[in-house]
Structure formats: C-alpha cells, structure tokens
Design an enzyme around this catalytic site. Structure first.
Site, PDB file in Angstrom:
ATOM      1  CB  CYS A 172      -0.960  -0.007   1.184  1.00  0.00           C
ATOM      2  SG  CYS A 172      -1.925  -1.522   1.272  1.00  0.00           S
ATOM      3  CG  HIS A 310      -2.408   4.207   5.282  1.00  0.00           C
ATOM      4  ND1 HIS A 310      -2.350   3.900   3.943  1.00  0.00           N
ATOM      5  CD2 HIS A 310      -2.592   3.026   5.928  1.00  0.00           C
ATOM      6  CE1 HIS A 310      -2.487   2.587   3.778  1.00  0.00           C
ATOM      7  NE2 HIS A 310      -2.641   2.036   4.969  1.00  0.00           N
ATOM      8  CG  HIS A 346      -6.718   0.233   1.556  1.00  0.00           C
ATOM      9  ND1 HIS A 346      -5.817   0.969   0.816  1.00  0.00           N
ATOM     10  CD2 HIS A 346      -5.975  -0.454   2.472  1.00  0.00           C
ATOM     11  CE1 HIS A 346      -4.593   0.738   1.269  1.00  0.00           C
ATOM     12  NE2 HIS A 346      -4.665  -0.119   2.263  1.00  0.00           N
TER      13      HIS A 346
END
Length: 417
Positions: A172, A310, A346
């Site tokens: 990520c 995040h 996400h």
C-alpha cells in the site's frame, strides 16, 4: 529545483474524471456499493469500491466494455489486465491535461514509474489453463499480462517511453514510493518529466483473498462500511482503478504553458522493522517518514495545514497512525486531518497516488476534504483536529501518508503554487 504537478487522471470509485472526483470529495459522496460478484456464499465480504463505466468481467479483453473516448489499439489490449486498462485511461487524462504530445512522451528525458500488485485474476486464469491443457497451451502473452510488472511493460511499450522506467512494489506504499523516487529522478537532473501511475484490478480475485487476514469489513451497508477514525470501524473496504500524475520541472511546464496543480516539495520514507502485516504500535516507521518528509521539504510540523491520513479503517492501522501523528504534530499546531478512504475504499498499491492526487486537487480548488461516516470519533485522536465535513479554505502545504505490508511507510508533501 521546483517540480510541478501538471496533469492528473482518475479512474476511481468516486469518479472517472476530475469533475466527478471533485464533486465527490466536496460533498462526501462515496463510491462503495454491493457488487454482484461479492453476493455469493464463498465471500463473507459484500461491499467494495466499484468502478462505473467499465465492464471488464470477460476473460477476453476484446470483449471488455469501456468509454469509447479511450482508444486502445487491439495489439495493446490483448496483453492488458483490467488494471492496465484503468491505468491507460487515467494516463490519457493526465497527458491531455499536461498538454503533452507524442514527441514529448517519447523524449529520452521523459520517464514512467508504476505501482501495482499485478493481476491475481489473470495469474489464476493462466495457471488454470496450463493445468487443464498443458504448458504449450498457455497464452504467449500470459506473463506480460499478469505479473506485477505488467503495468510497466504495457505502458512503456504503448506510449513509446524511452526515459527511466520501472515498477515499484511495496504493497500500500507502492505508488508513494513511485512518486518520491520520480521526484528524486527529476531533482537529480536525470529526467525533465516523469509520469507516475498506480493501478489495481477491481474484481473478486483482487479483494476476497484479504478475508483470510480478517482485514476486510464485513459490514453489509455500503454507507457504513468504511469508517476511518470511528470507534465502530471494523476493517477496510477493497477497491481498484487507477490514478496518474505528471511531474515535471517548472521550466518544462512554463515552456508549454501548462497550468500546475501544486508543487511537489518533499517526501520521506521509513520502515517499522516490526511485523510482516501489522503496523508498529507506536507507528515508529511512519514517524520517521513524516519527519524525513518535513526535513526534505525544509519545513516544520507547524507549517502543514492538512494531512490526508492512510487510515484504512482498521483498528490496529488507525491506532498506530494516530500515535505517530500525535508524536510528530504535538500541540500547539494547526493541522487538520481526514481520511478519504471513507469515500473510496482502500486501493492497495493505488491508494498513495490516489490520495496524493486528492491533495493536489484540494490545493488547486481551495477546499480541504472531510472524513465521512464518523459518528463516534475515536477518543485516541485527542488533540488532533479530525474534519467531519469538507472545509472551503486554501491549504498552503499538505501531507499525505501511506503504509504497507512489512512496515513500509511513505509521506509526501505538496505546496500551493
């Protein structure tokens, strides 16, 4: 040397063009739905951030349906996975916005960095065919259409890129690493221009494997599934798509009359050195990445107006980041905080460049996006100012955080031009 962001392109769950994305960010419209692919007994997760205007369910790329405005030569499409098509389309938007022509793309001083985990679906399908029909029955394009480098292979060939090119894979944090490395490539004088794209498939095979990690939200109501910083959060929501960004020197941008979104003024990275899948409890790698980004940008913590966290909507991930941010941004400070994953879900390798691009849009358009779906803010936020609604104000300097498996962390800083 000043590095400007001169082009953006979006294929996301909250819009497949800039206007729709801006509207979604301002009005906190999420792109999370209940797609048919997840309404099966094999999948405990029922929601995802889905991509409108694209029907890529077929195993044959030539049967895919997507907006006619994106012309993809058949010779290219044959070696695409879904995320490569998303990337191609988002790049066309960014290239058009930056006013680049083919000669500038093919200039040896123009490069391309990518971020993707590859295509789980394509890999699975190719292995199935090999097991069923034998090795020599494999599609000759199987490798270049499926592995993690497929994004780089196809885009470099399709666009005629002759400058620096590579793919970065750090889960990520991948597209954040791609952006930071591209910034350095320009600063070092190796390239005048870098195209950066992050992309992921948006299908059953790209989402449900995370069920085994107990990382995905099992909430069935799309309006409540992604809730970063809310006490009732219970996991992240998967999504796919692609976002592209054009970085170039101020001189190159001025030469062509390009209209910049923002200046890219600094970045930093740091590793947790802790666990393969879980963030360090104190967010020590993220603390390092934020401090290094501030040092690179020659700023103090009090200079940052807004931070796009995040914050994946997992208890462990959100808690770790809150502790890290409070350490780097103690009182007194003016920092405003939100997580746009409440809207998009996400995006894995895509998430860093997607959220960085949202920051650039916010700077350009004069707003700061809120954090949606927060009914009961986590008390561990303490002095952090979590925005519940979008604010119409001009942010001067913004930071965007990303964290990935293995404790990889990236922080990016952008400034108003």
């Amino acid at each position: 040397m000043e590095v400007w962001i001169t082009g953006l392109g979006f294929i996301t769950s909250i819009g497949c063009n800039k206007a729709k994305v801006i509207d979604s960010l301002i009005n906190l419209k999420h792109g999370i739905t209940s797609p048919a692919m997840l309404q099966v007994s094999e999948s405990p997760v029922k929601v995802a951030g889905t991509i409108d205007e694209f029907d890529l369910d077929s195993n044959d790329p030539e049967d895919w349906q997507f907006p006619a405005e994106y012309n993809v030569p058949r010779s290219l499409l044959r070696s695409f996975s879904p995320h490569v098509l998303y990337a191609w389309c988002s790049l066309q938007q960014a290239i058009h916005e930056a006013r680049l022509d083919s000669s500038e793309l093919e200039d040896p001083n123009s490069g391309l960095y990518t971020a993707s985990g590859g295509s789980m679906r394509s890999i699975h399908q190719h292995f199935e065919k090999m097991d069923r029909s034998g090795v020599m029955a494999c599609n000759p394009l199987a490798i270049v259409a499926s592995i993690s480098g497929t994004l780089t292979f196809n885009l470099v060939a399709g666009l005629g890129i002759r400058g620096s090119s590579m793919g970065l894979v750090s889960a990520c944090a991948s597209s954040g690493h791609a952006l930071g490395t591209a910034l350095d490539e320009i600063r070092l004088g190796r390239q005048n221009r870098m195209l950066v794209v992050g992309a992921e498939d948006c299908n059953f095979e790209s989402i449900v494997p995370f069920c085994g990690m107990r990382a995905l939200s099992l909430e069935q109501n799309p309006d409540l599934a992604s809730r970063p910083f809310d006490t009732a959060r219970n996991g992240f929501v998967g999504t796919g798509g692609a976002v592209s960004m054009v970085l170039e020197t101020k001189e190159e941008a001025l030469r062509r009359g390009a209209n910049p979104y923002a200046k890219f003024i600094g970045w930093g990275q740091g590793s947790d050195g802790h666990n393969v899948a879980i963030s360090h409890p104190e967010g020590r790698g993220l603390q390092d990445s934020m401090r290094r980004a501030l040092k690179d940008a020659k700023l103090k913590a009090t200079d940052i107006d807004y931070l796009n966290a995040h914050a994946p909507s997992t208890s462990i991930g959100d808690a770790s980041e809150m502790k890290a941010i409070k350490e780097v941004f103690p009182l007194p400070q003016k920092l405003q905080l939100s997580s746009t994953k409440a809207l998009t879900g996400h995006g894995l390798s895509l998430s860093s460049i997607m959220e960085a691009s949202f920051c650039c849009l916010a700077i350009k358009e004069g707003f700061v996006p809120g954090s949606a779906h927060v009914s009961n803010p986590d008390p561990q936020l303490e002095h952090l100012n979590l925005l519940r609604k979008t604010q119409f104000q001009q942010a001067s300097k913004v930071m965007s955080n990303s964290s990935g498996f293995g404790g990889a962390n990236v922080s990016l800083i952008f400034e108003n031009v």
